[in-house]
Design an enzyme around this catalytic site. Structure first.
Site, PDB file in Angstrom:
ATOM      1  N   LYS A 163     101.943-129.304 -18.673  1.00  0.00           N
ATOM      2  CA  LYS A 163     101.698-127.898 -18.357  1.00  0.00           C
ATOM      3  C   LYS A 163     101.867-127.655 -16.863  1.00  0.00           C
ATOM      4  O   LYS A 163     101.685-128.557 -16.046  1.00  0.00           O
ATOM      5  CB  LYS A 163     100.307-127.462 -18.822  1.00  0.00           C
ATOM      6  CG  LYS A 163      99.164-127.856 -17.917  1.00  0.00           C
ATOM      7  CD  LYS A 163      97.902-127.083 -18.298  1.00  0.00           C
ATOM      8  CE  LYS A 163      96.839-127.210 -17.215  1.00  0.00           C
ATOM      9  NZ  LYS A 163      97.128-126.449 -16.001  1.00  0.00           N
ATOM     10  N   LYS A 167      98.489-126.009 -10.740  1.00  0.00           N
ATOM     11  CA  LYS A 167      98.489-125.778  -9.289  1.00  0.00           C
ATOM     12  C   LYS A 167      98.194-127.045  -8.512  1.00  0.00           C
ATOM     13  O   LYS A 167      98.523-127.134  -7.335  1.00  0.00           O
ATOM     14  CB  LYS A 167      97.498-124.661  -8.930  1.00  0.00           C
ATOM     15  CG  LYS A 167      96.033-124.993  -9.150  1.00  0.00           C
ATOM     16  CD  LYS A 167      95.158-123.871  -8.617  1.00  0.00           C
ATOM     17  CE  LYS A 167      94.365-123.214  -9.715  1.00  0.00           C
ATOM     18  NZ  LYS A 167      93.336-124.068 -10.301  1.00  0.00           N
ATOM     19  N   LYS A 173      93.278-136.131 -16.124  1.00  0.00           N
ATOM     20  CA  LYS A 173      92.969-136.147 -14.688  1.00  0.00           C
ATOM     21  C   LYS A 173      92.429-137.499 -14.220  1.00  0.00           C
ATOM     22  O   LYS A 173      92.527-137.833 -13.044  1.00  0.00           O
ATOM     23  CB  LYS A 173      91.992-135.023 -14.350  1.00  0.00           C
ATOM     24  CG  LYS A 173      92.638-133.647 -14.520  1.00  0.00           C
ATOM     25  CD  LYS A 173      91.921-132.557 -13.765  1.00  0.00           C
ATOM     26  CE  LYS A 173      92.765-131.298 -13.819  1.00  0.00           C
ATOM     27  NZ  LYS A 173      92.257-130.205 -13.028  1.00  0.00           N
TER      28      LYS A 173
END
Ligand code: ATP
Ligand code: MG
Length: 328
Positions: free
Chosen positions: A192, A195, A111
């Site tokens: 992966k 959302k 991230k």
């Protein structure tokens, strides 16, 4: 009764990955466990969120728990920020953690990658997650495979606390589906499904309309072969779609393979889309009912009250053990 705790971030539209990796097990575990399921809004703000969208998504995630079958008469459903003990124990856990171990977390690395400035909250995310779990002395944590490393850190922090200040926290165990613990992106099977991915074609949202689901599945990347065979190392894209099929149809991977023997990807994808739609349509109908009913407010209030009772006791004990002067 063993205790279960888990949560999902209101950081976007819930996906089929969240459903298969986590929510299906939320529902399964509530029969024989004392369950606490929260919407982790304090985690969502580790990356910037639009305030109006955050409010809407928080309610939406809670309503989707109910729509998927989490039963508020058996499970406590609540919003993380409604129980301030999470943030308080989160700070105590941050003081216990080392920079080096947080730097090793793959979620942080993924991230933070490509960002000019990295929020400090993103770095200490795992210490708040540890607090979420330890504040209930949870035995089991239903999560996807991507959260396994954070759970190991949670166990390390609990163990460190217990070693320094005396036996206080239970060491929790992850609870993951055997197949489907890591559902991959539809456009790139090396990542992966998430959302928060800016490309909506990379995921199937639980609230996607049937025709959108059909379109996304028909466009999902596959290899140039035609054999519907589960082989994650050599056929990651098709293997991912087989996992999704197995979960949505309630079949084993072998049963899915047998069903499409010699048929190629076309018929497989067509039937997969109908399987997913058959799971999502009733869920979406229940979701609309719940959002329209006003039931959610009461559920979240009662859930937070039950949760706070336990969480406040744990934080008081942890603070006492660490030597904080109690208020008089
Ligand atoms: P974000 O991109 O904002 O991190 P996310 O889709 O990863 O969103 P989280 O809120 O971080 O969702 O995770 C909620 C739960 O869903 C966790 O238990 C996580 O392990 C699980 N999960 C997330 N993505 C997947 C996936 N692709 N396959 C299986 N489980 C998943
Ligand atoms: Mg995530």
């Amino acid at each position: 009764m063993a205790r279960v705790l888990s949560g999902i971030q209101p950081s976007g539209q819930l996906t089929l990955g969240n459903y298969i990796g986590a929510i299906q097990n939320f529902v399964k575990l509530q029969d024989e466990h004392e369950c606490f399921y929260m919407v982790v809004d304090l985690h969502a703000v580790t990356l910037p969120q639009d305030p109006a969208a955050l409010r809407e998504q928080t309610e939406s995630v809670a309503a989707l728990y109910l729509a998927a079958g989490v039963d508020p008469s058996r499970s406590s459903i609540f919003i993380q920020s409604h129980v301030p003990a999470h943030a308080e124990l989160g700070w105590l856990m941050t003081t216990l953690a080392y920079m080096g171990e947080l730097e090793r977390m793959t979620q942080f690395k993924e991230k933070a990658a490509g960002r000019e400035s990295v929020p400090a909250g993103l770095f200490v995310y795992p210490t708040l997650m540890a607090a979420d779990i330890l504040v209930y002395n949870a035995d089991l944590v239903p999560v996807g495979d991507d959260q396994k490393q954070h759970l190991e850190l949670t166990r390390d922090l609990a163990d460190r606390f217990n070693g320094r200040y005396g036996e206080t926290f239970k060491l929790p165990e992850p609870y993951m589906p055997k197949v489907g613990a890591r559902i991959m992106s539809l456009d790139d099977a090396s990542k992966k499904m998430s959302k928060s991915n800016p490309n909506p074609n990379s995921y199937i949202a639980l609230l996607d309309e049937p025709d959108v689901v059909r379109k996304k599945i028909s466009r999902a990347v596959t290899d140039s072969g035609r054999e519907v065979k589960y082989d994650p190392a050599n056929k990651p894209e098709v293997s991912n779609l087989i996992s999704i099929f197995a979960h949505c149809a309630g079949l084993t991977v072998e049963e899915v393979e047998r069903r499409f023997e010699g048929q190629g990807y076309g018929p497989f994808k067509k039937e997969l889309a109908e399987c997913v739609v058959a799971v999502l349509e009733p869920l979406q109908a229940r979701y609309r009912e719940i959002r329209g009913s006003g039931e959610l407010g009461r559920v979240l209030k009662e859930g937070a009250e039950r949760a706070a009772e336990i969480a406040n006791r744990t934080v008081a004990l942890a603070k006492e053990r660490m030597g904080f002067l109690p208020p008089r």
